[in-house]
Design a protein around this motif. Structure first.
Motif, short mmCIF file in Angstrom:
data_model
loop_
_atom_site.label_atom_id
_atom_site.label_comp_id
_atom_site.label_asym_id
_atom_site.label_seq_id
_atom_site.Cartn_x
_atom_site.Cartn_y
_atom_site.Cartn_z
N UNK A 251 33.30 27.80 19.03
CA UNK A 251 33.72 29.03 19.71
C UNK A 251 32.90 29.25 20.97
N UNK A 252 31.60 28.95 20.88
CA UNK A 252 30.74 29.08 22.07
C UNK A 252 31.23 28.15 23.17
N UNK A 253 31.52 26.91 22.78
CA UNK A 253 31.97 25.93 23.76
C UNK A 253 33.28 26.36 24.40
N UNK A 255 34.34 29.31 24.95
CA UNK A 255 34.31 30.45 25.85
C UNK A 255 33.46 30.21 27.10
N UNK A 256 33.04 28.97 27.31
CA UNK A 256 32.31 28.66 28.54
C UNK A 256 33.29 28.39 29.67
N UNK A 257 33.03 29.01 30.80
CA UNK A 257 33.81 28.66 31.99
C UNK A 257 33.15 27.46 32.63
N UNK A 266 44.71 29.22 29.14
CA UNK A 266 44.01 30.49 29.02
C UNK A 266 42.71 30.26 28.27
N UNK A 267 41.68 31.01 28.67
CA UNK A 267 40.39 30.86 28.02
C UNK A 267 40.48 31.43 26.60
N UNK A 268 39.86 30.72 25.65
CA UNK A 268 39.90 31.19 24.27
C UNK A 268 38.67 32.05 24.03
N UNK A 269 38.81 33.11 23.29
CA UNK A 269 37.62 33.88 22.97
C UNK A 269 37.75 34.49 21.60
N UNK A 270 36.62 34.70 20.98
CA UNK A 270 36.63 35.40 19.69
C UNK A 270 36.90 36.87 19.99
N UNK A 271 37.82 37.47 19.27
CA UNK A 271 38.17 38.85 19.59
C UNK A 271 37.29 39.85 18.85
N UNK A 272 36.47 39.36 17.95
CA UNK A 272 35.70 40.32 17.15
C UNK A 272 34.29 40.45 17.67
N UNK A 273 33.64 41.51 17.25
CA UNK A 273 32.26 41.78 17.64
C UNK A 273 31.31 41.07 16.68
N UNK A 289 34.18 36.13 11.38
CA UNK A 289 34.77 35.73 12.65
C UNK A 289 35.30 34.31 12.59
#
Lengths: 327, 262
Positions: A251-253, A255-257, A266-273, A289
């Motif tokens: 998930x970290x990888x 969300x890196x630009x 589209x950029x993937x991101x975790x939607x939760x906090x 998550x």
């Protein structure tokens, strides 16, 4: 790659809990075991609040662990105090995040970088000028900077002073806590290059903390990914982009630009906090998550399993995989 | 829609201008990113558009046109009409914009009622709706919270919700993601892109992350020492730029699986 003989600091099962109120404790660091090797860089990556700073503060001796021990060349230094503690600090030095705040504003550069040497009576006061010049040259700054004050230098120059101060005592380990996050990209690169050059020359062990996985994977021999006080994956820096297995690392990888990314996707991101460290769920810390969450993840906390040499993952998916192979 | 013509910004009369001969035209629905190192004048440009340069800062040359009107001739009253409704801004740290001793709801209602004709109840409902739209589930709960009860990412999303209430035509964003973790950053960027799709908002964003700029913008302006060092679309900046400075910046950006030092 990691020889037992080169082991400098071995952190064994370090745990740090803070008592918040009578029946609530915050576990900032939960059973973390990491090693620092000579001439090797250990990168620690994670989001804010993941316990990476707590871990290194314990390793440096700024914080006492609740349980676990720290071995320095095979000697337990967890309980050191007084003169013993003071002397042991020589071997482990730290560079701080904000170069603007890390120095006394009314000390000259030469006083700043020679202070550690004076503290241990390694030089005399009249040798300060020549020693300061030598140290400044080491970090590629002109010797005339010795007479300056921190405020009339740029961020990158100040961070070089931070490096000079940390290296003055010729420590075996230096710990860098987010040292580039306040700097521009071009300056960041020169600082990293300087650090690696010094590592080559002096064979130091570097602990590099950062939230920037793309930066760390460029030069760390080993990367530990932390999440809510736990190490979730340890792997070699070169393999991060190809071999990362833990869903959190993935998930970290994602969300890196990155300049080489596919810009049409589209950029993937975790939607939760990220959950509060005060109520970490039982079982796997990442369960809420995680897209692969299974029943066992909610019940049992995964251990760190070695899925290939020098690659450890704390995820139940890989435990099962191992189990099958054993059968 | 927005046209900046050859502006220069000075912070003191005799000194060197912070921004020199800066021009930029932004069309409806266009996203433009300003990139550059600290001190290159990015924030001065945005603040000049917003009409709130700090300290003695003044636009000494050139002009800024928004929908054909010169913003530099605006009086305080004119400004108040377009702030929030036509042009709005997201700051680097939305937490600092919020009053720490008042709930989000009370500030949000005040903000909505200051710029539009709403009753207290309507404004509250509008606020809840905007928060939920900005991916903050349970808007009622957020409205009743104080800023210190929210995480940095949540506060930043509250900032987005504030800025989007009146569907402004132009959104200015000053490093909105640099204080956030990378997973939060990706979320924020998706949200901002959504604004453009839904409302056709034009965005001018400051960032120091070149890859991020390349991902989201139609037009990238590279600034250095108050001047435009390079500008163009993503393809131009990443692959065909002739400017030495752009190349230097690009080579300094760490890339996954790219150069390795060890």
């Amino acid at each position: 790659m990691f020889e037992r003989d080169d082991l400098i600091i071995e952190a064994r099962h370090l745990t740090k809990s803070y008592q918040i109120s009578r029946n609530r404790t915050l576990t900032a660091c939960d059973d973390v075991s990491l090693n620092f090797y000579k001439n090797r860089t250990l990168g620690i990556v994670g989001e804010s609040g993941c316990g990476k700073s707590t871990f290194i503060r314990m390793a440096v001796g700024l914080e006492k662990p609740t349980s676990g021990e720290i071995m320095f060349h095979g000697k337990n230094i967890t309980e050191r105090k007084g003169e013993e503690l003071r002397l042991s600090r020589r071997n482990i030095q730290m560079i701080f995040q904000d170069p603007g705040e890390a120095f006394h504003p009314r000390m000259k550069v030469k006083e700043i970088i020679c202070e550690p040497l004076l503290n241990y009576n390694l030089i005399k006061k009249n040798q300060m000028d020549s020693k300061a010049r030598e140290l400044l040259e080491m970090v590629e700054l002109p010797g005339s900077f010795a007479e300056r004050y921190p405020h009339d230098m740029s961020g990158g120059q100040r961070q070089r002073i931070g490096i000079a101060r940390a290296l003055a005592l010729e420590p075996e380990v230096i710990i860098c806590d987010e040292i580039t996050s306040a700097l521009d990209v071009s300056v960041q690169q020169t600082i990293v290059e300087l650090l690696l050059d010094l590592q080559k020359r002096k064979q130091i062990s570097i602990g590099f903390i950062s939230h920037d996985l793309a930066l760390v994977q460029q030069f760390a021999h080993q990367i530990a990914v932390m999440y809510l006080g736990n190490v979730v994956e340890i792997l070699s820096g070169k393999e991060v982009s190809t071999k990362a297995r833990h869903p959190y690392t993935q998930a970290l990888l994602d969300s890196i630009f990155d300049l080489n990314m596919d810009f049409s996707k589209e950029i993937v991101s975790m939607e939760s906090e990220i959950p509060s460290p005060l109520n970490i769920p039982d079982g796997c810390p990442f369960q809420n998550r995680c897209i692969h969450c299974m029943k066992v993840c909610r019940a049992e906390k995964p251990g760190l399993w070695e899925i290939e040499p020098d690659h450890l993952v704390a995820c139940h998916q890989f435990n099962r995989f191992n189990y099958r192979e054993d059968q | 829609m927005l046209e900046i013509q050859n502006i220069s910004v000075n912070y003191n009369k005799s000194g060197k201008p912070a921004v020199e001969n800066f021009s930029l035209a932004v069309k409806q629905g266009e996203i433009c990113c300003l990139v550059g190192e600290s001190g290159s004048g990015k924030t001065s440009v945005i603040r000049a558009v917003m009409g709130n340069l700090s300290r003695q800062g003044r636009v000494t040359r050139g002009d800024i046109f928004f929908e054909g009107d010169s913003l530099l001739s605006y009086t305080a009253n004119d400004w108040r009409k377009i702030y929030g409704t036509e042009i709005s801004m997201i700051f680097q740290d939305s937490g600092a914009m919020l009053n720490p001793i008042r709930t989000i709801g009370s500030q949000f209602v005040e903000y909505i009622r200051a710029h539009g004709t709403y009753t207290r109840k309507e404004a509250w409902e509008k606020g809840v709706q905007m928060l939920e739209h900005a991916c903050l589930p349970d808007g009622e709960h957020i409205m009743k919270s104080y800023p210190f009860q929210l995480s940095g990412g949540m506060k930043q999303r509250v900032g987005i919700a504030f800025s989007m209430v009146f569907k402004p035509r132009l959104l200015l964003a000053d490093e909105p993601t640099s204080a956030l973790d990378i997973t939060m950053q990706a979320q924020m960027i998706r949200q901002m892109m959504k604004l453009r799709e839904e409302y056709g908002t034009s965005i001018i964003m400051i960032t120091h992350n070149l890859a991020l700029a390349a991902y989201m913008s139609d037009h990238i302006v590279v600034m250095r020492d108050g001047k435009i060092a390079d500008s163009g679309d993503r393809d131009h900046i990443l692959h065909h730029s002739q400017a030495e400075y752009t190349k230097k910046l690009l080579s300094a950006v760490p890339s996954l699986g790219g150069d390795n030092y060890v």
